[in-house]
Design an enzyme around this catalytic site. Structure first.
Site, short mmCIF file in Angstrom:
data_model
loop_
_atom_site.label_atom_id
_atom_site.label_comp_id
_atom_site.label_asym_id
_atom_site.label_seq_id
_atom_site.Cartn_x
_atom_site.Cartn_y
_atom_site.Cartn_z
CG HIS A 73 -5.36 51.47 38.54
ND1 HIS A 73 -5.97 52.22 38.36
CD2 HIS A 73 -4.35 52.31 39.13
CE1 HIS A 73 -6.37 52.65 38.17
NE2 HIS A 73 -5.01 53.03 38.53
CB CYS A 166 -7.88 51.41 35.58
SG CYS A 166 -7.74 49.49 36.15
#
Length: 217
Positions: A73, A166
């Site tokens: 992430h 992301c």
């Protein structure tokens, strides 16, 4: 308090180290001013006018890579211990954020741009600064980056695990260019026949769960 000196191989707790150097130790609940912390840890304090080595000191605009196990992430550091990120909700709320095209069968989702503390976003996962495209693109000035942050925070935008995830989001903020090595590597493996349908479903599942660790707190 230790002033104008050096603390080596030890620990300074609940105090202040000024004009010196803390090596191979830990500074807890205090302040290190005009010095250098090497090979140690700064906790719950402040490092001013110095360098943190062997640890992490973020600058505004740094890309933070967070290890979620099956995937990475990404968030962008914006100062004061906070990051901005693009996430998708998990659980029942996902129904209202994702739809399936009746024509192509593709899945389209909406992502939420949120600002959280780095501590909350990372949770128990390890993380690091990884500005891996600095040799390819010139990072944008801090004021430009923060201008984009101000415009985008709180917005809901299209989320696509392979086209606008992301990582695409943070590389755009830092460089003005959207790239995702993670998505590119996935597509290379897919085209090479190393991933099947289960791999496609797995990458969608883990990516849409990226927000769960943050939103469930």
């Amino acid at each position: 308090m230790l002033q104008d000196g050096m603390l080596q191989g030890g620990m300074l707790q609940d105090g202040m180290l000024q004009g010196g150097m803390l090596q191979d130790g830990m500074l807890q609940d205090g302040m290190l001013q005009d010095g250098m912390l090497q090979g140690g840890m700064l906790q719950n304090g402040m490092l001013q006018g110095g360098i943190l080595q062997g640890g992490m000191l973020q600058d505004v605009g740094d890309m933070i890579e967070i290890n979620r196990g099956a995937f990475k992430h990404w968030a962008l550091y914006i100062g004061h211990g906070k990051v901005i990120q693009l996430i998708t909700p998990d659980g029942p709320s996902r129904v209202s954020f994702c739809s399936v095209s009746s024509f192509s069968g593709s899945v389209s989702c909406k992502g939420m741009i949120t600002i959280e503390t780095l501590k909350d976003v990372a949770s128990r996962n390890t993380y690091k600064i990884n500005n891996y495209l600095d040799n390819k693109y010139k990072p944008r000035p801090t004021d430009v980056i923060m201008g984009e942050v101000d415009k985008m925070k709180g917005r809901t935008i299209k989320y696509d695990v392979l086209g606008n995830n992301c990582e695409h989001f943070v590389t755009f903020l830092r460089y003005g260019q959207s790239e995702s090595k993670q998505a590119d590597d996935f597509m290379k493996d897919l085209l090479a026949g190393q991933l099947g349908l289960l791999g496609v479903l797995a990458v969608f599942a883990v990516s849409t769960a990226a927000a769960a660790n943050t939103l469930s707190k």
